[in-house]
Each structure stands twice: as structure tokens, then as C-alpha cells.
Design a protein around this motif. Structure first.
Motif, PDB file in Angstrom:
ATOM      1  N   GLY A  41       0.885  -1.169  -0.140  1.00  8.46           N
ATOM      2  CA  GLY A  41      -0.112   0.060  -0.163  1.00  8.46           C
ATOM      3  C   GLY A  41       0.887   1.096   0.101  1.00  8.46           C
ATOM      4  N   GLU A  42       2.206   1.360   0.150  1.00 12.70           N
ATOM      5  CA  GLU A  42       3.000   2.341   0.204  1.00 12.70           C
ATOM      6  C   GLU A  42       3.610   2.479  -1.404  1.00 12.70           C
ATOM      7  OE1 GLU A  42       3.745   4.600   2.699  1.00 12.70           O
ATOM      8  OE2 GLU A  42       1.977   3.409   3.795  1.00 12.70           O
ATOM      9  N   LEU A  43       3.613   3.742  -1.827  1.00 11.77           N
ATOM     10  CA  LEU A  43       4.073   4.094  -3.154  1.00 11.77           C
ATOM     11  C   LEU A  43       5.598   4.542  -3.063  1.00 11.77           C
ATOM     12  CD1 LEU A  43       1.462   6.268  -4.791  1.00 11.77           C
ATOM     13  CD2 LEU A  43       1.807   3.702  -5.099  1.00 11.77           C
ATOM     14  N   PHE A  44       6.402   4.079  -3.874  1.00 10.95           N
ATOM     15  CA  PHE A  44       7.895   4.364  -3.861  1.00 10.95           C
ATOM     16  C   PHE A  44       8.110   4.541  -5.269  1.00 10.95           C
ATOM     17  CE2 PHE A  44       7.430  -0.191  -4.611  1.00 10.95           C
ATOM     18  CZ  PHE A  44       8.525  -0.575  -5.571  1.00 10.95           C
ATOM     19  N   TRP A  45       9.307   5.510  -5.406  1.00  9.48           N
ATOM     20  CA  TRP A  45       9.735   6.007  -6.739  1.00  9.48           C
ATOM     21  C   TRP A  45      10.618   4.979  -7.449  1.00  9.48           C
ATOM     22  CZ3 TRP A  45       7.244   9.633  -9.190  1.00  9.48           C
ATOM     23  CH2 TRP A  45       6.799  10.837  -8.359  1.00  9.48           C
ATOM     24  N   ARG A  46      10.418   4.887  -8.712  1.00  3.77           N
ATOM     25  CA  ARG A  46      11.225   3.719  -9.527  1.00  3.77           C
ATOM     26  C   ARG A  46      12.242   4.579 -10.272  1.00  3.77           C
ATOM     27  NH1 ARG A  46       9.687  -1.161  -9.987  1.00  3.77           N
ATOM     28  NH2 ARG A  46      10.869  -1.410 -11.703  1.00  3.77           N
ATOM     29  N   ARG A  47      13.387   4.252 -10.152  1.00  2.00           N
ATOM     30  CA  ARG A  47      14.536   4.922 -10.996  1.00  2.00           C
ATOM     31  C   ARG A  47      14.327   4.183 -12.299  1.00  2.00           C
ATOM     32  NH1 ARG A  47      19.851   6.112  -7.322  1.00  2.00           N
ATOM     33  NH2 ARG A  47      18.905   7.009  -5.689  1.00  2.00           N
ATOM     34  N   ASP A  48      14.162   5.245 -13.377  1.00  2.00           N
ATOM     35  CA  ASP A  48      13.945   4.685 -14.614  1.00  2.00           C
ATOM     36  C   ASP A  48      14.147   5.760 -15.825  1.00  2.00           C
ATOM     37  OD1 ASP A  48      11.811   3.970 -17.104  1.00  2.00           O
ATOM     38  OD2 ASP A  48      12.312   2.051 -15.973  1.00  2.00           O
ATOM     39  N   TRP A  49      14.443   5.520 -16.779  1.00  2.00           N
ATOM     40  CA  TRP A  49      14.828   6.654 -17.737  1.00  2.00           C
ATOM     41  C   TRP A  49      13.716   6.972 -18.380  1.00  2.00           C
ATOM     42  CZ3 TRP A  49      12.744   5.646 -22.605  1.00  2.00           C
ATOM     43  CH2 TRP A  49      12.366   4.602 -23.021  1.00  2.00           C
ATOM     44  N   ARG A  50      12.579   6.440 -18.152  1.00  2.00           N
ATOM     45  CA  ARG A  50      11.205   6.970 -18.460  1.00  2.00           C
ATOM     46  C   ARG A  50      10.621   8.182 -17.741  1.00  2.00           C
ATOM     47  NH1 ARG A  50      10.075   1.176 -20.420  1.00  2.00           N
ATOM     48  NH2 ARG A  50      11.434   0.745 -18.457  1.00  2.00           N
ATOM     49  N   ASN A  51      11.207   8.441 -16.457  1.00  2.00           N
ATOM     50  CA  ASN A  51      10.740   9.474 -15.600  1.00  2.00           C
ATOM     51  C   ASN A  51      11.384  10.694 -16.463  1.00  2.00           C
ATOM     52  OD1 ASN A  51      10.020   7.477 -13.956  1.00  2.00           O
ATOM     53  ND2 ASN A  51      11.326   7.517 -12.382  1.00  2.00           N
ATOM     54  N   SER A  52      10.750  11.671 -16.354  1.00  2.00           N
ATOM     55  CA  SER A  52      11.061  12.876 -17.170  1.00  2.00           C
ATOM     56  C   SER A  52      10.602  14.096 -16.413  1.00  2.00           C
ATOM     57  CB  SER A  52      10.691  12.978 -18.465  1.00  2.00           C
ATOM     58  OG  SER A  52       9.383  12.862 -18.656  1.00  2.00           O
ATOM     59  N   LEU A  53      11.114  15.130 -16.849  1.00  2.00           N
ATOM     60  CA  LEU A  53      10.821  16.754 -16.643  1.00  2.00           C
ATOM     61  C   LEU A  53      10.912  17.636 -17.880  1.00  2.00           C
ATOM     62  CD1 LEU A  53      10.268  18.899 -14.499  1.00  2.00           C
ATOM     63  CD2 LEU A  53      12.639  19.306 -14.311  1.00  2.00           C
ATOM     64  N   GLY A  54      10.017  17.934 -18.333  1.00  2.00           N
ATOM     65  CA  GLY A  54       9.828  18.602 -19.702  1.00  2.00           C
ATOM     66  C   GLY A  54       9.163  19.882 -19.682  1.00  2.00           C
ATOM     67  N   VAL A  55       9.681  20.760 -20.606  1.00  2.00           N
ATOM     68  CA  VAL A  55       9.196  21.909 -20.552  1.00  2.00           C
ATOM     69  C   VAL A  55       7.619  21.897 -21.365  1.00  2.00           C
ATOM     70  CG1 VAL A  55       9.561  24.329 -21.733  1.00  2.00           C
ATOM     71  CG2 VAL A  55      11.355  23.352 -20.822  1.00  2.00           C
ATOM     72  N   VAL A  56       6.708  22.564 -20.613  1.00  2.00           N
ATOM     73  CA  VAL A  56       5.305  22.526 -21.207  1.00  2.00           C
ATOM     74  C   VAL A  56       4.769  23.942 -21.690  1.00  2.00           C
ATOM     75  CG1 VAL A  56       4.756  20.343 -20.165  1.00  2.00           C
ATOM     76  CG2 VAL A  56       4.154  22.485 -19.098  1.00  2.00           C
ATOM     77  N   GLY A  57       5.246  24.880 -21.358  1.00  2.00           N
ATOM     78  CA  GLY A  57       5.126  26.302 -21.770  1.00  2.00           C
ATOM     79  C   GLY A  57       6.259  27.343 -21.219  1.00  2.00           C
ATOM     80  N   MET A  58       6.106  28.488 -22.036  1.00  2.00           N
ATOM     81  CA  MET A  58       7.055  29.647 -21.447  1.00  2.00           C
ATOM     82  C   MET A  58       6.362  30.953 -21.833  1.00  2.00           C
ATOM     83  SD  MET A  58      10.960  30.393 -22.677  1.00  2.00           S
ATOM     84  CE  MET A  58      11.300  28.728 -22.629  1.00  2.00           C
ATOM     85  N   GLU A  59       6.557  31.923 -20.982  1.00  2.90           N
ATOM     86  CA  GLU A  59       6.015  33.125 -21.234  1.00  2.90           C
ATOM     87  C   GLU A  59       7.159  33.916 -20.768  1.00  2.90           C
ATOM     88  OE1 GLU A  59       3.227  35.658 -18.355  1.00  2.90           O
ATOM     89  OE2 GLU A  59       2.150  34.494 -19.206  1.00  2.90           O
ATOM     90  N   VAL A  60       7.360  35.017 -21.878  1.00  3.85           N
ATOM     91  CA  VAL A  60       8.156  35.911 -21.643  1.00  3.85           C
ATOM     92  C   VAL A  60       7.926  37.501 -21.286  1.00  3.85           C
ATOM     93  CG1 VAL A  60      10.355  37.180 -22.863  1.00  3.85           C
ATOM     94  CG2 VAL A  60       9.862  34.879 -23.435  1.00  3.85           C
TER      95      VAL A  60
END
Length: 94
Positions: free
Chosen positions: A75-94
Motif C-alpha cells: 500500500g505504500e508508493l515508492f519512486w522507481r529509478r527509470d529512464w522514462r521518468n522525465s521533466l519537460g518544458v510545457v510552456g514559457m511566457e516572456v
């Protein structure tokens, strides 16, 4: 979630909105985060809303989305180290 190619043993996908305010003049950085939302991979797709306050200050506002796979143990969630985990830019405002 049929389009997500999840790693073996992953049961959930965690999503978090990261808002970053970057002032290149001073230089200064401010960050604001939404709550982390966990979606079971075996459930039907549903709409989610990630809300965050705007970071204070001047400069460019950059929106990032973190997506990471989680396993579950007793019942406890834990992070999996995987190359599919990602941080991506979804928008930018100048």
C-alpha cells in the motif's frame, strides 16, 4: 494510460507541475510546485488539474511537468529509478 510505456513493476504515474520564474537581469530564480498527483496505470484515463501559485518576481515564467513512475509495496508508493521518468518544458511566457 495505454500510451504510457511503463517500466516493469510500475503501478502508478506521478505528475507534478513546476513553475519557474527566471530573472536574467538580477539574476534571481523563484519556484512554485503543485501537489503531486498519482494515477494508477491500470485505471481508465481521467482528466486531472495541476494547480500551483505563480512564483513571485520578474522575468521569464517557465512551466515544467514532472512525470515519474512508482511501484507499490504493501500500500505504500515508492519512486522507481527509470529512464522514462522525465521533466519537460510545457510552456514559457516572456
Amino acid at each position: 494510460m495505454s500510451r504510457a510505456v511503463s517500466p516493469r513493476g510500475a503501478k502508478h504515474l506521478g505528475l507534478q507541475l513546476v513553475l519557474l520564474r527566471l530573472d536574467t537581469e538580477t539574476p534571481a530564480v523563484a519556484v512554485a510546485l503543485s501537489e503531486m498527483v498519482f494515477m494508477p496505470l491500470d485505471s481508465e484515463r481521467k482528466d486531472i488539474v495541476l494547480q500551483s501559485a505563480l512564483p513571485e518576481g520578474e522575468g521569464i515564467l517557465i512551466g515544467l511537468l514532472y512525470a515519474g513512475f512508482c511501484g507499490e509495496d504493501h500500500g505504500e508508493l515508492f519512486w522507481r529509478r527509470d529512464w522514462r521518468n522525465s521533466l519537460g518544458v510545457v510552456g514559457m511566457e516572456v
